[in-house]
Design a protein around this motif. Structure first.
Motif, mmCIF file in Angstrom:
data_model
loop_
_atom_site.group_PDB
_atom_site.id
_atom_site.type_symbol
_atom_site.label_atom_id
_atom_site.label_comp_id
_atom_site.label_asym_id
_atom_site.label_seq_id
_atom_site.Cartn_x
_atom_site.Cartn_y
_atom_site.Cartn_z
ATOM 1 N N ARG A 271 35.717 20.806 5.021
ATOM 2 C CA ARG A 271 35.172 20.500 3.620
ATOM 3 C C ARG A 271 34.871 21.311 2.483
ATOM 4 O O ARG A 271 35.079 21.829 1.350
ATOM 5 N N ALA A 272 34.344 23.065 3.092
ATOM 6 C CA ALA A 272 33.985 23.512 2.117
ATOM 7 C C ALA A 272 34.661 24.355 1.424
ATOM 8 O O ALA A 272 35.085 25.391 0.120
ATOM 9 N N THR B 117 27.004 18.498 7.822
ATOM 10 C CA THR B 117 27.748 19.749 6.868
ATOM 11 C C THR B 117 26.996 20.609 5.975
ATOM 12 O O THR B 117 27.363 22.168 6.451
ATOM 13 N N SER C 107 28.572 17.058 -3.261
ATOM 14 C CA SER C 107 30.210 17.336 -2.978
ATOM 15 C C SER C 107 30.175 17.476 -1.798
ATOM 16 O O SER C 107 30.698 17.335 -0.580
ATOM 17 N N LEU C 108 29.120 17.957 -0.719
ATOM 18 C CA LEU C 108 28.901 17.701 0.460
ATOM 19 C C LEU C 108 28.075 16.189 1.512
ATOM 20 O O LEU C 108 26.908 16.066 0.306
ATOM 21 N N LEU D 255 35.896 22.797 -2.127
ATOM 22 C CA LEU D 255 34.486 23.301 -2.562
ATOM 23 C C LEU D 255 34.506 23.974 -4.625
ATOM 24 O O LEU D 255 35.364 24.907 -3.760
#
Length: 307
Positions: free
Chosen positions: A215-216, A43, A38-39, A219
């Motif tokens: 980006r968090a 990051t 996912s990341l 999620l």
């Protein structure tokens, strides 16, 4: 003189803390591997440094004062900079390598880091290096060769992702060794908690231009939980490791921690029973399986040889 009952309680508490460290360090590569879906590594590393640094603020403030890490001057300041760069590089290269190989393989390669610490101690601090430790180094090297017996061509070629991943984790192990050696010298000027806080705060600043914090917010709940676990596991494992060292010999603690790759591989097998596609297991032949055991035994010998 410490009463026998207190000694026994301390011993059992130390063993319990060591077991907790072992389980958390064994599980962390799986958490990070799933989080990499996912990341990106930059990051993830930025969030790990930022949140870990934030959690350490009350501890440092209460015990030493927030200004303590920033009072360094001269040679101590140089050591602090090397510590920051060493651990930042270690976190990043480990994640970049883990993105390309399995958690089990990454943990096997990381077992070379104690060897670099021992050799560095021999060269820099003139520490004694016994026969059992030399035997451990030899067994560890043989174990590494056996473990990767099916992938020699990929290791020699940096074109494929697997070979790149192994060498990135190998670089991570070297950087970890450098961090540990420099931290040992820096402990004359700062307590370990202040050193870790300085590294985390500085690392958060260094990785900010490369990270994508927004980006968090995209999620899923599961990915956010994995991110939180990666931070909490790291902090609790290091704190329990430090506390266990106060209650049991460093050599025994090192021998227990050497079991980490087997814990990781065991957890991968358990996870595969639930969903084999989440963290795919590498096909290991008999030589590779024996190699994993050799690596663990070699690492144990290096640790036990310190007595």
């Amino acid at each position: 003189m410490i009463p026998l009952n207190d000694r026994s309680e301390n011993s059992w508490l130390g063993l319990g803390l060591a077991a907790l460290t072992l389980l958390l360090w064994g599980a962390l590569p799986l958490v990070l591997k799933l989080l990499l879906l996912s990341l990106d590594p930059f990051t993830i590393t930025w969030y790990r440094f930022l949140l870990a640094g934030a959690l350490l603020v009350p501890i440092i403030s209460y015990r030493y004062g927030l200004a303590s890490p920033f009072r360094l001057r001269g040679a101590a300041l140089v050591l602090a900079i090397v510590c920051v760069l060493g651990l930042c590089g270690n976190y990043l290269t480990y994640l970049m390598g883990l993105h390309r190989i399995s958690p089990g393989s990454a943990q096997i390669v990381m077992q070379t880091s104690p060897m670099f610490v021992l050799l560095g101690g021999l060269i820099l601090f003139k520490e004694p290096f016994g026969r059992l430790q030399w035997l451990g180094v030899g067994v560890l090297v043989v174990g590494m060769i056996l473990f990767f017996n099916q992938r020699f061509s990929e290791l020699l070629s940096l074109i494929g992702g697997y070979g790149q991943g192994v060498w990135l984790v190998f670089v991570s192990a070297i950087l970890w060794g450098i961090f540990m050696l420099v931290q040992k010298a820096l402990l004359r000027h700062l307590p370990s908690a202040s050193i870790m806080a300085l590294v985390y705060w500085s690392g958060a600043l260094l990785f900010l231009p490369l990270a994508s914090p927004s980006r968090a917010f995209e999620l899923s709940i599961v990915a956010l939980l994995l991110l939180a676990c990666s931070v909490v596991f790291t902090l609790i494992s290091y704190l329990s490791f430090a506390e266990s060292l106060k209650r049991m010999e460093a050599s025994r603690m090192g021998a227990l921690v050497a079991l980490t790759p087997l814990i990781t591989i065991g957890m991968m097998r358990l996870l595969a029973l639930h969903d084999p596609t989440l963290v795919p297991m590498e096909p290991l032949n008999e030589l590779a399986s024996a190699g994993a055991v050799f690596v663990v035994v070699g690492s144990m010998c290096c640790s036990l040889g310190r007595n």
